[in-house]
Design a protein around this motif. Sequence first.
Motif, PDB file in Angstrom:
ATOM      1  N   VAL A  50       0.858  -1.193   0.000  1.00 29.62           N
ATOM      2  CA  VAL A  50       0.000   0.000   0.000  1.00 29.62           C
ATOM      3  C   VAL A  50       0.891   1.239   0.000  1.00 29.62           C
ATOM      4  N   VAL A  51       0.657   2.105  -0.967  1.00 32.40           N
ATOM      5  CA  VAL A  51       1.352   3.390  -1.059  1.00 32.40           C
ATOM      6  C   VAL A  51       0.305   4.470  -0.828  1.00 32.40           C
ATOM      7  N   ALA A  52       0.429   5.186   0.298  1.00 35.87           N
ATOM      8  CA  ALA A  52      -0.626   6.139   0.675  1.00 35.87           C
ATOM      9  C   ALA A  52      -0.028   7.472   1.097  1.00 35.87           C
ATOM     10  N   ASP A  53      -0.784   8.539   0.852  1.00 33.23           N
ATOM     11  CA  ASP A  53      -0.366   9.852   1.345  1.00 33.23           C
ATOM     12  C   ASP A  53      -1.040  10.118   2.693  1.00 33.23           C
ATOM     13  N   GLU A  54      -1.073  11.341   3.123  1.00 39.64           N
ATOM     14  CA  GLU A  54      -1.607  11.657   4.447  1.00 39.64           C
ATOM     15  C   GLU A  54      -2.999  12.261   4.382  1.00 39.64           C
ATOM     16  N   SER A  55      -3.689  12.135   3.278  1.00 44.60           N
ATOM     17  CA  SER A  55      -5.037  12.677   3.164  1.00 44.60           C
ATOM     18  C   SER A  55      -6.002  11.879   4.033  1.00 44.60           C
ATOM     19  N   MET A  56      -7.172  12.482   4.301  1.00 43.12           N
ATOM     20  CA  MET A  56      -8.164  11.837   5.148  1.00 43.12           C
ATOM     21  C   MET A  56      -8.648  10.523   4.532  1.00 43.12           C
ATOM     22  N   ASP A  57      -8.846  10.514   3.238  1.00 45.83           N
ATOM     23  CA  ASP A  57      -9.277   9.288   2.563  1.00 45.83           C
ATOM     24  C   ASP A  57      -8.242   8.180   2.741  1.00 45.83           C
ATOM     25  N   SER A  58      -6.965   8.540   2.682  1.00 50.72           N
ATOM     26  CA  SER A  58      -5.902   7.552   2.843  1.00 50.72           C
ATOM     27  C   SER A  58      -5.849   7.020   4.266  1.00 50.72           C
ATOM     28  N   VAL A  59      -6.119   7.890   5.241  1.00 53.07           N
ATOM     29  CA  VAL A  59      -6.146   7.447   6.639  1.00 53.07           C
ATOM     30  C   VAL A  59      -7.244   6.420   6.844  1.00 53.07           C
ATOM     31  N   ILE A  60      -8.417   6.682   6.273  1.00 53.21           N
ATOM     32  CA  ILE A  60      -9.529   5.733   6.373  1.00 53.21           C
ATOM     33  C   ILE A  60      -9.143   4.406   5.725  1.00 53.21           C
ATOM     34  N   PHE A  80       3.220  -1.482   4.029  1.00 54.12           N
ATOM     35  CA  PHE A  80       3.066  -0.053   3.748  1.00 54.12           C
ATOM     36  C   PHE A  80       4.436   0.507   3.392  1.00 54.12           C
ATOM     37  N   THR A  81       4.545   1.021   2.195  1.00 53.77           N
ATOM     38  CA  THR A  81       5.870   1.437   1.716  1.00 53.77           C
ATOM     39  C   THR A  81       5.734   2.585   0.713  1.00 53.77           C
ATOM     40  N   ASP A  82       6.863   2.932   0.115  1.00 54.91           N
ATOM     41  CA  ASP A  82       6.835   3.993  -0.902  1.00 54.91           C
ATOM     42  C   ASP A  82       6.678   3.386  -2.284  1.00 54.91           C
ATOM     43  N   ASN A  83       6.495   4.234  -3.270  1.00 56.55           N
ATOM     44  CA  ASN A  83       6.189   3.784  -4.624  1.00 56.55           C
ATOM     45  C   ASN A  83       7.331   2.970  -5.225  1.00 56.55           C
ATOM     46  N   GLU A  84       8.566   3.410  -5.049  1.00 57.82           N
ATOM     47  CA  GLU A  84       9.708   2.713  -5.650  1.00 57.82           C
ATOM     48  C   GLU A  84       9.855   1.296  -5.086  1.00 57.82           C
ATOM     49  N   SER A  85       9.750   1.153  -3.770  1.00 53.31           N
ATOM     50  CA  SER A  85       9.877  -0.168  -3.132  1.00 53.31           C
ATOM     51  C   SER A  85       8.730  -1.088  -3.532  1.00 53.31           C
ATOM     52  N   GLU A  92       9.410  -8.344  -8.615  1.00 52.52           N
ATOM     53  CA  GLU A  92      10.044  -9.577  -8.143  1.00 52.52           C
ATOM     54  C   GLU A  92       9.016 -10.614  -7.673  1.00 52.52           C
ATOM     55  N   ASN A  93       7.731 -10.318  -7.891  1.00 51.03           N
ATOM     56  CA  ASN A  93       6.629 -11.234  -7.529  1.00 51.03           C
ATOM     57  C   ASN A  93       6.546 -11.516  -6.036  1.00 51.03           C
ATOM     58  N   ASP A  94       7.000 -10.543  -5.220  1.00 49.08           N
ATOM     59  CA  ASP A  94       6.864 -10.688  -3.768  1.00 49.08           C
ATOM     60  C   ASP A  94       5.454 -10.324  -3.298  1.00 49.08           C
ATOM     61  N   ILE A  95       4.745  -9.591  -4.121  1.00 50.28           N
ATOM     62  CA  ILE A  95       3.368  -9.204  -3.809  1.00 50.28           C
ATOM     63  C   ILE A  95       2.502  -9.437  -5.043  1.00 50.28           C
ATOM     64  N   ASP A  96       1.189  -9.476  -4.830  1.00 53.69           N
ATOM     65  CA  ASP A  96       0.266  -9.694  -5.944  1.00 53.69           C
ATOM     66  C   ASP A  96      -0.310  -8.406  -6.503  1.00 53.69           C
ATOM     67  N   ALA A  97      -0.238  -7.327  -5.718  1.00 57.70           N
ATOM     68  CA  ALA A  97      -0.830  -6.068  -6.196  1.00 57.70           C
ATOM     69  C   ALA A  97      -0.302  -4.903  -5.376  1.00 57.70           C
ATOM     70  N   ILE A  98      -0.326  -3.723  -5.993  1.00 57.33           N
ATOM     71  CA  ILE A  98      -0.043  -2.461  -5.295  1.00 57.33           C
ATOM     72  C   ILE A  98      -1.335  -1.647  -5.271  1.00 57.33           C
ATOM     73  N   ILE A  99      -1.666  -1.120  -4.104  1.00 55.96           N
ATOM     74  CA  ILE A  99      -2.834  -0.239  -3.996  1.00 55.96           C
ATOM     75  C   ILE A  99      -2.332   1.156  -3.654  1.00 55.96           C
ATOM     76  N   TYR A 100      -2.689   2.132  -4.497  1.00 53.49           N
ATOM     77  CA  TYR A 100      -2.320   3.526  -4.269  1.00 53.49           C
ATOM     78  C   TYR A 100      -3.521   4.253  -3.696  1.00 53.49           C
ATOM     79  N   SER A 101      -3.284   4.967  -2.603  1.00 50.98           N
ATOM     80  CA  SER A 101      -4.352   5.763  -1.994  1.00 50.98           C
ATOM     81  C   SER A 101      -3.842   7.184  -1.776  1.00 50.98           C
ATOM     82  N   ASP A 102      -4.476   8.115  -2.468  1.00 48.63           N
ATOM     83  CA  ASP A 102      -4.097   9.513  -2.309  1.00 48.63           C
ATOM     84  C   ASP A 102      -5.334  10.381  -2.446  1.00 48.63           C
TER      85      ASP A 102
END
Length: 372
Positions: A50-60, A80-85, A92-102
């Motif tokens: 999950v790559v999220a910013d600090e907006s209210m929607d992202s907190v939820i 929970f990490t940054d976009n590059e990681s 590298e197939n360590d995860i199945d999906a990235i979810i961006y919340s901003d």
Amino acid sequence: MKYELLKILRKKQDLFWILAFPIILSTLFKIAFGNLYENTEVFTKIPIAVVADESMDSVIFQNVVESLSQGDNAMFDTTFTDNESAEKMLFENDIDAIIYSDIDGIKMSVTEKNGVNQSIVKSFTDSFIAGKSVIESGKTDISEFVKNMNSEISYNKEVTANRKENDPYVTYFYNIIAMICIFASTLGLAVINESTAAFSDKGARISVSPVKRSSVILKGLISALIVNYACMLVVLMYILFVLKVSFGDDIHMVLFASFIGTVMGTGFGVFIGSVLKVSRGIKEALCTGISLIMCFMSGLMLANIPMIIYEKCPVLNKLNPVAMLCDCFYSLTVFESYERFFENIIKMSVTTLIFVLLSLIFSARRNKRADF
């Protein structure tokens, strides 16, 4: 008794079918089906980033994802990490999906190889987007929304935790134990044949000796029961502790049902030997053939056969001794109550009683005719 036990133990062909063959067959079943259910049907945590910013929607959103990533039966294994990681983990197939919340909303990124896990993640994000409007409208707060999301998946968690008990492939192992029990019929039949004057020298000696034939038969049947049950125990221990196949937590009930099944199998052999007036070879062929047919109808060769029979002619399952025993094992792993288990135990006991009574009736008639 000691002589009878040693005599049975010297019968290598019979021991092969009630000891060596079940071990070989169970090993092959484990190789074929061992991890198939876990790999194809059992739900496991989905690794996501999950790559999220600090907006209210992202907190939820982060609160909801965290709640769904807790516990042994969590839906997600979340980082929970940054976009590059996150992109590196996805590559590298360590995860199945990235979810961006901003501030612009929820987005999702997956590899070109889409699958079931990615579809589940997509369904989750769609559900979140649809439900987030409830918070924005002021009808509920974040904690209540998270609670509702948890309630929505609680049923799936419960099913996932219990699905191992419903593994359809374990029925093959139930059938192996049931097969050993019904194959006690071959030992029971051998005891009757060897005490019959027309079929063996021993039977001829018994017929002219002061020793009661009934006492000789009883000792032989007890010996056959002991040997067959001991072989069943060896195979069961091999399945439980070597192959790591679960028969549930009520092992004492499994042993009890297996004992009743062994007695029933022995009684079936006595029934064949006492009722039929045919040659020894035909009796043995019929005993083995009928036993194999009952095993087939119970699902030893094809797991869905009992269901097909239930749909077409359910009475066959109710009359099949092997199916009764398998249903005992099934009920122990699926139902909390012992009601269905003891229903089958009663049916097997009644079936055994019928075999014994009919054998006694036909034997008494035959002895009466021999006296005239």
